[in-house]
Design a protein around this motif. Structure first.
Motif, PDB file in Angstrom:
ATOM      1  N   VAL A 142     -47.981  22.489  50.829  1.00 39.66           N
ATOM      2  CA  VAL A 142     -47.000  23.510  50.442  1.00 39.66           C
ATOM      3  C   VAL A 142     -46.097  22.875  49.383  1.00 39.66           C
ATOM      4  O   VAL A 142     -45.423  21.878  49.650  1.00 39.66           O
ATOM      5  CB  VAL A 142     -46.158  23.969  51.647  1.00 39.66           C
ATOM      6  CG1 VAL A 142     -45.100  24.980  51.197  1.00 39.66           C
ATOM      7  CG2 VAL A 142     -47.048  24.557  52.736  1.00 39.66           C
ATOM      8  N   CYS A 181     -50.392  26.009  49.041  1.00 41.64           N
ATOM      9  CA  CYS A 181     -49.478  27.139  48.872  1.00 41.64           C
ATOM     10  C   CYS A 181     -48.440  26.729  47.830  1.00 41.64           C
ATOM     11  O   CYS A 181     -47.623  25.844  48.071  1.00 41.64           O
ATOM     12  CB  CYS A 181     -48.815  27.470  50.208  1.00 41.64           C
ATOM     13  SG  CYS A 181     -47.592  28.794  50.078  1.00 41.64           S
ATOM     14  N   ASP A 192     -48.919  31.136  44.470  1.00 44.89           N
ATOM     15  CA  ASP A 192     -49.065  32.087  45.565  1.00 44.89           C
ATOM     16  C   ASP A 192     -47.889  33.053  45.570  1.00 44.89           C
ATOM     17  O   ASP A 192     -48.020  34.190  46.017  1.00 44.89           O
ATOM     18  CB  ASP A 192     -49.138  31.334  46.893  1.00 44.89           C
ATOM     19  CG  ASP A 192     -50.391  30.489  46.982  1.00 44.89           C
ATOM     20  OD1 ASP A 192     -51.435  31.048  47.338  1.00 44.89           O
ATOM     21  OD2 ASP A 192     -50.335  29.302  46.633  1.00 44.89           O
ATOM     22  N   THR A 202     -43.743  31.485  52.165  1.00 45.32           N
ATOM     23  CA  THR A 202     -44.757  30.601  52.766  1.00 45.32           C
ATOM     24  C   THR A 202     -45.079  30.984  54.205  1.00 45.32           C
ATOM     25  O   THR A 202     -45.707  30.192  54.923  1.00 45.32           O
ATOM     26  CB  THR A 202     -44.254  29.145  52.780  1.00 45.32           C
ATOM     27  OG1 THR A 202     -43.065  29.101  53.594  1.00 45.32           O
ATOM     28  CG2 THR A 202     -43.942  28.628  51.395  1.00 45.32           C
ATOM     29  N   ARG A 261     -43.345  28.277  56.461  1.00 45.35           N
ATOM     30  CA  ARG A 261     -43.590  26.832  56.342  1.00 45.35           C
ATOM     31  C   ARG A 261     -42.627  26.188  55.347  1.00 45.35           C
ATOM     32  O   ARG A 261     -42.483  26.671  54.218  1.00 45.35           O
ATOM     33  CB  ARG A 261     -45.036  26.587  55.884  1.00 45.35           C
ATOM     34  CG  ARG A 261     -46.063  26.906  56.968  1.00 45.35           C
ATOM     35  CD  ARG A 261     -47.450  26.465  56.538  1.00 45.35           C
ATOM     36  NE  ARG A 261     -47.931  27.243  55.388  1.00 45.35           N
ATOM     37  CZ  ARG A 261     -48.995  26.905  54.660  1.00 45.35           C
ATOM     38  NH1 ARG A 261     -49.658  25.807  54.954  1.00 45.35           N
ATOM     39  NH2 ARG A 261     -49.390  27.664  53.652  1.00 45.35           N
ATOM     40  N   ALA A 270     -41.559  23.171  52.705  1.00 43.21           N
ATOM     41  CA  ALA A 270     -42.382  22.528  51.678  1.00 43.21           C
ATOM     42  C   ALA A 270     -42.697  21.075  52.031  1.00 43.21           C
ATOM     43  O   ALA A 270     -41.857  20.352  52.548  1.00 43.21           O
ATOM     44  CB  ALA A 270     -41.663  22.574  50.335  1.00 43.21           C
ATOM     45  N   ASP A 271     -43.924  20.651  51.725  1.00 44.24           N
ATOM     46  CA  ASP A 271     -44.265  19.231  51.784  1.00 44.24           C
ATOM     47  C   ASP A 271     -43.603  18.486  50.626  1.00 44.24           C
ATOM     48  O   ASP A 271     -43.142  17.366  50.789  1.00 44.24           O
ATOM     49  CB  ASP A 271     -45.788  19.050  51.700  1.00 44.24           C
ATOM     50  CG  ASP A 271     -46.492  19.657  52.892  1.00 44.24           C
ATOM     51  OD1 ASP A 271     -46.205  19.240  54.030  1.00 44.24           O
ATOM     52  OD2 ASP A 271     -47.313  20.575  52.698  1.00 44.24           O
TER      53      ASP A 271
END
Lengths: 347, 347
Positions: free
Chosen positions: B189, B216, B237, B258, B261, B263-264
Motif C-alpha cells: 500500500v 494499492c 487505484d 484503501t 489499510r 500505508a506501508d
C-alpha cells in the motif's frame, strides 16, 4: 476523589479535546480542553506531581521572567504546558487516578501506578492547581494538578528497583538505544557524534552490545570531561575530540580511528547546528546516517548528501519505538557501569 | 581554446577550490576559486551554455531586481551561482572542454559530450563571461562561461533520443524514482502526497511498476488539473483531493481509498509546510515515511511521530542515488504516457 463520568467519542490521538483549531491534533493545536470533570473513552487520568520541562523551554522562561508564573499562564491559555516561543514541552510524573474504558488491550495499568509520560507535554491536557516548587537545576516544577493521557499516548511505569531521577534521565532519551539495536549489524563500523552525552552513551553501549566484539565503535566528543567518562566505560575502540561542525575534520578523524574504513552507520546526537555534513562524509556508500539531534536541518542534510554525491540513507530520529522504555531501563540494569555514570551525572 | 595545465592536489569533494573559509567544503563555503587557467586533478572543465536556476532562487531575484545583474554579481562575489538569500543554486547545461587525470575509473566521458550537472550550482565553481538571454518562464539563463565539476560531482550525459528540455525536467527530480524502487515491495500500500507534481508522478509510476498489479497506489493531489493529469495515467487505484496540511483529513482520505489499510510507505512530494503529520498518520506501524519535499521540518517530523506514538521509519529524501539519471531517463522511454505528459507540461 470522585470517580469521573465517561463520555463517548474519545479519539486515540486526542482530537476530541482540541479546541483551537477544532478537528486538529493536540500537538499543533493552540488550545486543548483541560476540563477533567468528565473523561472520554480511552483516557487515563493522572494526578500530576512533577513537570520535567524541556531544557530549551525552561531556559527561555528563565530569561523571560519567573518560570512558575509563566507555566501557570501557559497552561491557563493553552490547556497544556506548550511553550509558545520554543514550541517544546517536556514530560510529567504522576500517579494513575482513573482508567476509562477503551484502553489498548493487555496494557495492565492499574490505579495507583506511578508513571512518567513519554509523549510531550506539548500535547498533554493539563490543569495546575498549585505550584509547590521550582527546581531550576533539573528544570523541574513540582505541582498539584491533573492531566490526561490519550489511548495513543506512550508512558512508562516507574521501576521500583532504581531511583526515580535515574529512571527519568534514561526515559528522556528512551528512543535512542532501540533504534541502534535495529540498525547495527554484527561487526559493523559505528560512529556516534556527541558520544559522551546522555543519548550518545546509550547509542555507544547498544552499538557495542549489538555489534559485538568484532564491531568498530568510534565515539566523537568535543567536551573533554564527557570524553573521559566515555573512555572510562571501555566500550569504544576509539574516542576522539573533534568539532562536529567541521565535516572535513570529522571525516579525517573517523578514518584515522578505523584504519581507513568509512562508517556503516553514523548516529548524530550532537546538539549543535551544522553537524549534518560531517556525519554524511563519514559514512560509507549505501550506509546509514541517523539524526537524533533536534538541531538537525532537513535541507542541510538533504542538500548535503546530494552535493557530495553520497548515496546514503538519511533518517529523522524517531523518539518513539515499541518497548523503548523497557528496553532502556533494562540497559541500566544489565550495564552497571552505565548506571553508575548516569547516577553520578543525573541521579 | 587552449589545453589548461593540471595542478596536483585535487580533492574529490572540491576542498582545494574553497577560498572562504579555507579547508571547508564548497557548498557551505562563502567563496570558491573560479580561476580555470589551470585545472586540478580529478576535475572536468565545462563550457557552460545554460544555467537552470532553482525556482525559489529565481523568484527571489525577480523580486529584488534584474536577475541577469544579480547572477553576475553573485558569481563575481562567490565564484558560484549560490543565491545568498535562498541558499539554493540550480543546475547547468554545458559541453565537456577538458578532462583532467584522476577521474573515477570507467566513466567513459569524452571531450565534446553534452552534460547536465546533477550537483547543485551552490557548490559548482563558475565563471560567466556574458549573459546571452534570460528566460523567466523556465528560470533559465543562457550564458557564455566555464565551470568545473569535481570527481565526486554527479552529472548526466544528455540523451540523443529526446528533447533537452524534457530530459532536464526529468533529471531535476532524478532521485525520486530510484528511492521508490528500493522501498516499495510487491503488493504494498503506497501513498504519494503531491502526486500530480513532477516528482510525485515519477513516484507513482515507479510504485506501480515495483509494487505490481497487486499493490494499492493512492495519489493525493489538491490541484484539480494536476489530479486530472494523474487520473489520465491510470496508474493509481485512487486519486483524491485533500489539504496535506490537515493530518486528520489525510488519514481519513487514505483509509477510505484503501478499504481501511494504512500505508506501508508514504512519499511526501508536496511543497507546502506542515505536511509531516498527515504523512505520519497515514502510515502503518513500522512503515516508512519518505520526505522528498524540501519544505519538510525536521523537528515537526520527529516530534510529530513521537507525539502520536507512531513507530515508523522517517527518511530525509536524498536526491542522489547510484544510476539515478539513467534510471529516470529510461522511465521516460519505457512509459510513453509519462513522457507525453512531461512533454506537454515541461517540453
Amino acid at each position: 476523589m470522585d470517580e469521573r463520568p465517561i463520555a463517548p467519542g474519545g479519539d486515540p490521538y486526542g482530537i476530541h479535546r482540541v479546541k483551537e483549531p477544532l478537528g486538529g491534533l493536540p500537538q499543533p493545536a493552540w488550545r486543548v480542553d483541560n476540563g477533567f470533570s468528565r473523561l472520554f473513552e480511552g483516557e487515563v487520568l493522572l494526578g500530576v506531581e512533577t513537570l520535567n520541562i524541556d531544557a530549551a523551554s525552561f531556559t527561555q522562561m528563565e530569561k523571560e521572567g519567573d518560570p512558575a508564573h509563566i507555566v501557570l499562564r501557559t497552561v491557563a491559555d493553552r490547556g497544556k504546558q506548550h511553550n509558545p516561543i520554543t514550541g517544546s514541552g517536556g514530560m510529567l510524573l504522576g500517579r494513575v487516578l482513573q482508567i476509562a474504558p477503551g484502553r489498548p488491550a493487555g496494557e495492565g495499568l492499574a490505579v495507583g501506578d506511578r508513571v512518567a509520560t513519554l509523549v510531550s507535554l506539548s500535547l498533554t491536557p493539563l490543569r495546575i492547581d498549585r505550584i509547590k516548587a521550582v527546581r531550576p537545576a533539573s528544570a523541574q516544577v513540582d505541582v498539584d494538578g491533573e492531566a490526561v493521557l490519550f489511548a495513543s499516548g506512550a508512558y512508562a511505569r516507574l521501576p521500583k528497583d532504581m531511583p526515580e531521577r535515574l529512571a527519568l534521565a534514561a526515559l528522556d532519551v528512551a528512543g535512542a538505544a532501540p533504534q541502534v539495536a535495529r540498525l547495527v549489524k554484527p561487526g559493523a563500523v559505528v560512529v556516534v557524534l556527541g558520544a559522551g552525552g546522555k543519548s550518545g552513551i546509550l547509542c555507544i553501549a547498544e552499538a557495542r552490545r549489538t555489534g559485538g566484539p568484532g564491531a568498530c565503535i568510534v565515539g566523537l566528543e568535543a567536551n573533554p570531561r564527557a570524553a573521559d567518562d566515555l573512555r572510562g566505560l571501555r566500550l569504544c575502540d576509539a574516542v576522539a575530540a573533534v568539532d562536529a561542525r567541521d565535516p572535513v575534520a570529522v571525516r579525517k578523524t573517523v578514518l584515522a580511528a578505523t584504519a581507513g574504513r568509512e562508517a556503516d552507520v553514523v548516529f548524530s546526537c550532537v546538539n549543535v547546528p551544522d553537524a549534518e555534513l560531517g556525519a554524511i562524509l563519514a559514512t560509507r556508500d549505501r550506509g546509514i546516517v541517523y539524526f537524533f539531534a533536534m538541531s538537525t536541518s532537513f535541507t542541510k542534510a538533504a542538500l548535503g548528501a546530494e552535493g557530495v554525491g553520497k548515496d546514503v540513507d538519511l533518517f529523522v530520529g524517531n523518539g518513539f519505538a515499541h518497548g523503548h522504555a523497557d528496553h532502556t531501563l533494562a540497559m541500566l540494569r544489565d550495564m552497571p557501569a552505565i548506571r553508575a555514570l548516569f547516577e553520578r551525572r543525573y541521579g
